[in-house]
Write an enzyme that holds these catalytic residues in place. Structure first.
Site, PDB file in Angstrom:
ATOM      1  N   CYS A 150     -17.750  -0.025   4.004  1.00  9.67           N
ATOM      2  CA  CYS A 150     -16.331   0.359   4.903  1.00  9.67           C
ATOM      3  C   CYS A 150     -16.479   0.180   6.232  1.00  9.67           C
ATOM      4  O   CYS A 150     -15.719  -0.499   6.770  1.00  9.67           O
ATOM      5  CB  CYS A 150     -15.904   1.763   4.670  1.00  9.67           C
ATOM      6  SG  CYS A 150     -14.318   1.876   5.283  1.00  9.67           S
ATOM      7  N   CYS A 193     -13.391  -2.217   4.924  1.00  7.15           N
ATOM      8  CA  CYS A 193     -12.175  -1.758   5.368  1.00  7.15           C
ATOM      9  C   CYS A 193     -12.069  -1.772   7.007  1.00  7.15           C
ATOM     10  O   CYS A 193     -10.972  -2.101   7.547  1.00  7.15           O
ATOM     11  CB  CYS A 193     -11.643  -0.461   4.718  1.00  7.15           C
ATOM     12  SG  CYS A 193     -12.878   0.770   4.531  1.00  7.15           S
ATOM     13  N   LYS A 245     -12.232  -5.273   8.484  1.00  8.41           N
ATOM     14  CA  LYS A 245     -10.951  -6.089   7.845  1.00  8.41           C
ATOM     15  C   LYS A 245      -9.585  -5.679   8.484  1.00  8.41           C
ATOM     16  O   LYS A 245      -8.789  -6.552   8.943  1.00  8.41           O
ATOM     17  CB  LYS A 245     -11.043  -5.982   6.578  1.00  8.41           C
ATOM     18  CG  LYS A 245      -9.891  -6.528   5.761  1.00  8.41           C
ATOM     19  CD  LYS A 245      -9.657  -5.867   4.608  1.00  8.41           C
ATOM     20  CE  LYS A 245      -9.239  -4.363   4.612  1.00  8.41           C
ATOM     21  NZ  LYS A 245      -9.214  -3.712   3.248  1.00  8.41           N
ATOM     22  N   TYR A 251      -7.639  -7.751  -4.199  1.00  4.96           N
ATOM     23  CA  TYR A 251      -7.099  -7.258  -3.099  1.00  4.96           C
ATOM     24  C   TYR A 251      -7.941  -7.885  -2.025  1.00  4.96           C
ATOM     25  O   TYR A 251      -7.434  -8.257  -0.918  1.00  4.96           O
ATOM     26  CB  TYR A 251      -6.802  -5.843  -2.908  1.00  4.96           C
ATOM     27  CG  TYR A 251      -8.259  -4.822  -2.933  1.00  4.96           C
ATOM     28  CD1 TYR A 251      -8.622  -4.615  -1.573  1.00  4.96           C
ATOM     29  CD2 TYR A 251      -8.864  -4.501  -3.962  1.00  4.96           C
ATOM     30  CE1 TYR A 251     -10.129  -3.903  -1.498  1.00  4.96           C
ATOM     31  CE2 TYR A 251      -9.929  -3.811  -3.961  1.00  4.96           C
ATOM     32  CZ  TYR A 251     -10.555  -3.625  -2.711  1.00  4.96           C
ATOM     33  OH  TYR A 251     -11.694  -2.974  -2.799  1.00  4.96           O
ATOM     34  N   GLU A 259      -6.139 -10.066   0.833  1.00  2.99           N
ATOM     35  CA  GLU A 259      -6.266  -9.849   2.306  1.00  2.99           C
ATOM     36  C   GLU A 259      -6.799 -10.563   3.433  1.00  2.99           C
ATOM     37  O   GLU A 259      -6.207 -10.779   4.343  1.00  2.99           O
ATOM     38  CB  GLU A 259      -7.084  -8.547   2.308  1.00  2.99           C
ATOM     39  CG  GLU A 259      -6.135  -7.209   2.090  1.00  2.99           C
ATOM     40  CD  GLU A 259      -7.093  -5.920   1.684  1.00  2.99           C
ATOM     41  OE1 GLU A 259      -6.458  -4.970   1.738  1.00  2.99           O
ATOM     42  OE2 GLU A 259      -8.239  -6.017   1.973  1.00  2.99           O
ATOM     43  N   ARG A 291      -4.268  -8.063 -10.332  1.00  2.00           N
ATOM     44  CA  ARG A 291      -4.161  -7.498 -11.658  1.00  2.00           C
ATOM     45  C   ARG A 291      -4.184  -5.872 -11.766  1.00  2.00           C
ATOM     46  O   ARG A 291      -5.166  -5.584 -10.704  1.00  2.00           O
ATOM     47  CB  ARG A 291      -5.312  -8.094 -12.695  1.00  2.00           C
ATOM     48  CG  ARG A 291      -5.583  -7.762 -13.925  1.00  2.00           C
ATOM     49  CD  ARG A 291      -6.461  -8.464 -14.754  1.00  2.00           C
ATOM     50  NE  ARG A 291      -7.937  -8.267 -14.147  1.00  2.00           N
ATOM     51  CZ  ARG A 291      -8.465  -7.204 -14.444  1.00  2.00           C
ATOM     52  NH1 ARG A 291      -8.273  -6.281 -15.299  1.00  2.00           N
ATOM     53  NH2 ARG A 291      -9.827  -7.363 -13.873  1.00  2.00           N
ATOM     54  N   HIS A 300      16.981   8.593   9.441  1.00  2.00           N
ATOM     55  CA  HIS A 300      17.591   7.332   9.379  1.00  2.00           C
ATOM     56  C   HIS A 300      17.853   6.936  11.155  1.00  2.00           C
ATOM     57  O   HIS A 300      17.860   7.996  11.998  1.00  2.00           O
ATOM     58  CB  HIS A 300      19.097   7.641   9.064  1.00  2.00           C
ATOM     59  CG  HIS A 300      19.920   6.317   9.246  1.00  2.00           C
ATOM     60  ND1 HIS A 300      19.795   5.142   8.371  1.00  2.00           N
ATOM     61  CD2 HIS A 300      20.752   5.966  10.179  1.00  2.00           C
ATOM     62  CE1 HIS A 300      20.585   4.042   9.016  1.00  2.00           C
ATOM     63  NE2 HIS A 300      21.314   4.510   9.881  1.00  2.00           N
ATOM     64  N   GLU A 332      13.528   5.987   4.052  1.00  2.00           N
ATOM     65  CA  GLU A 332      14.806   6.673   3.831  1.00  2.00           C
ATOM     66  C   GLU A 332      15.071   6.132   2.454  1.00  2.00           C
ATOM     67  O   GLU A 332      15.697   6.940   1.642  1.00  2.00           O
ATOM     68  CB  GLU A 332      15.673   6.444   4.744  1.00  2.00           C
ATOM     69  CG  GLU A 332      16.487   5.327   4.998  1.00  2.00           C
ATOM     70  CD  GLU A 332      17.704   5.308   6.056  1.00  2.00           C
ATOM     71  OE1 GLU A 332      18.526   6.217   5.893  1.00  2.00           O
ATOM     72  OE2 GLU A 332      17.597   4.771   7.012  1.00  2.00           O
TER      73      GLU A 332
END
Length: 456
Positions: free
Chosen positions: A43, A48, A51, A181, A185, A208, A440, A445
């Site tokens: 990681c 991660c 990346k 993924y 990415e 998938r 809002h 929301e």
């Protein structure tokens, strides 16, 4: 004399291993940890963290373009410099690795920066120094490693996600092999950095295991961003051309030429050569260490956490597994990780955030489902002029009214899902969502204003 040199020996100083080491030491255990590469694991070093920094860089392209609709005029066209980004990210990785080392030192964990191999149920050999260490407990936390499965002729001409962060120059053309993924990415971020990207995937659609509506909409959005797709296709071989470029020969269709071929077809548990078979540890078909809910292997003294077990291959899961193991083994607090309701994100642009079951998974599990969905143009795009859509979907169990799946495609989807995952984990119902007052104006929301089920 103590029966063993240490109470715990951890192999692998990634997120799961370092957490286990620090917590165990805090409980009074004598702990040693070995890492053959840089401290921090996948990681921090090659996953991660770097990346996500690359993803941030890629999204500035959209920001520069969108600014014009809001009255901003840039004096000249922005220019991207790959070495500046690459080196800045490398420096940040080095800083974080140092913090991981500092954390281990502060916790009084003895660190060995060399490869460790298991000799038997209680003995580890350090390969560089030759030192043998005995341990009451051994924890394997060596993570996963990229795989090109099945191997093909010329496969060595491709690179993996390990090497992509260190490219000497930004390529003009990139072929990304894979539809998961990691592949998407990198395809997404390099396309936004100005690279002509083609994604080649053997399946008929991408991602998938994710919700079908999200899969289709993400594929269409990536096409809109300029990424070419070759689906239902495999590579027979890769060759190097005289100018140094790569040519991928496909089972069907024309070959694809690229400056870089990034192979992101999956990762395998990193157990090769660790001596696990010698110690009698049972492995699964992918080489994963088979463990129970307490992360124990069939050998009572040997445990494993993280991607090396191939349970849920996410960094926060590895951290919790390591923490649970250390608390249970050395702290007198027995607990295990619930792998059933875990939020995840895909940092493409647009972003995917999801928690719980997809619609298909919910039906397969026997749920009678009601589906609520909303697709809309985000407020920012109304002035920027960008062709962008946000999609949100709730999967609800019709009998209990519980929200059993939330799926989002759009800006900050991961951030939104992290918050809503708390409610879903607690068992919130659709009625709970409905009685929550909307904030809002915000994209999120929509999650509490959807009232009409699909096809009702």
């Amino acid at each position: 004399m103590a029966e063993y040199d240490v109470d715990l020996f951890v192999i692998g100083a990634g997120s799961g291993g370092t957490r286990a080491a620090r917590i165990a030491s805090g409980h009074g255990a004598r702990v040693m940890i070995a890492e053959a590469d840089r401290i921090g694991g996948t990681c921090v070093i090659r996953g991660c963290v770097p990346k996500k920094l690359f993803v941030y860089a890629s999204r500035f392209m959209d920001d520069f373009e969108d600014a014009a609709g809001f009255g901003w005029t840039l004096p000249e066209k922005p220019v991207f410099d790959w070495p500046t980004l690459r080196d800045a990210v490398a420096n940040e990785v080095t800083r974080l690795s140092g913090l991981y080392r500092k954390g281990l030192d502060g916790a009084k964990v003895e660190v060995r920066e060399e490869r460790a191999v298991i000799e038997d149920a209680h003995t580890i050999r350090l390969e560089t120094s030759g030192q043998k260490v005995t341990a009451r407990h051994i924890l394997v936390a060596t993570g996963g490693w990229p795989s090109f499965d099945p191997p093909i002729p010329g496969g060595e001409l491709g690179i993996s996600s390990n090497e992509v962060f260190h490219l000497p120059a930004l390529p003009k053309r990139m072929l990304v092999v894979g539809g998961g993924y990691i592949a998407l990415e990198f395809a997404s971020l390099f396309a936004r950095l100005g690279v002509a990207v083609t994604v080649l995937h053997r399946g008929d659609n991408i991602l998938r295991g994710f919700d079908e509506d999200v899969r289709t909409r993400l594929r269409d959005a990536l096409k809109e961003a300029g990424i070419a797709f070759r689906l239902g296709c495999t590579i027979d071989r890769i060759e190097q051309l005289p100018d140094g470029a790569r040519r991928a020969h496909c089972a069907t269709g024309a070959p694809i030429d690229a400056d870089v071929v990034l192979v992101a077809t999956g990762r395998r548990p990193n157990t090769k050569g660790l001596g696990l078979a010698k110690a009698g540890v049972e492995l699964g078909p992918l080489g994963e260490i088979l463990v129970d809910a307490a992360s124990a292997s069939n050998v009572p003294s040997i445990h494993a956490v993280g991607d090396v077990t191939n349970r849920v291959n996410l960094t926060p899961v590895a951290i919790r597994e390591g923490h649970a193991f250390a608390d249970s083994t050395f702290g007198g607090r027995n607990w295990t990780v619930d792998h059933g309701m875990i939020a995840s994100a895909v940092f493409t642009t647009p972003e995917v955030g999801t928690v719980g079951l997809s619609e298909t998974q919910a039906v397969a599990a026997g749920h009678e489902v009601r589906v609520f969905e909303s697709g809309f143009r985000p407020m920012k795009a109304t002035i920027s002029g960008r062709h962008e859509r946000t999609y949100m979907k709730l999967v609800v169990d019709a009998k209990t009214d519980k929200v059993i799946g939330v799926h989002i495609l759009g800006h900050d989807a991961g951030e939104i899902v992290q918050s809503v995952a708390i409610a879903v984990t607690m068992g919130a119902t659709k009625a709970d969502f409905d009685r929550t007052v909307a904030l809002h104006p915000s994209a999120a929301e929509e999650l509490v204003t959807m009232r009409t089920p699909r096809n009702s």
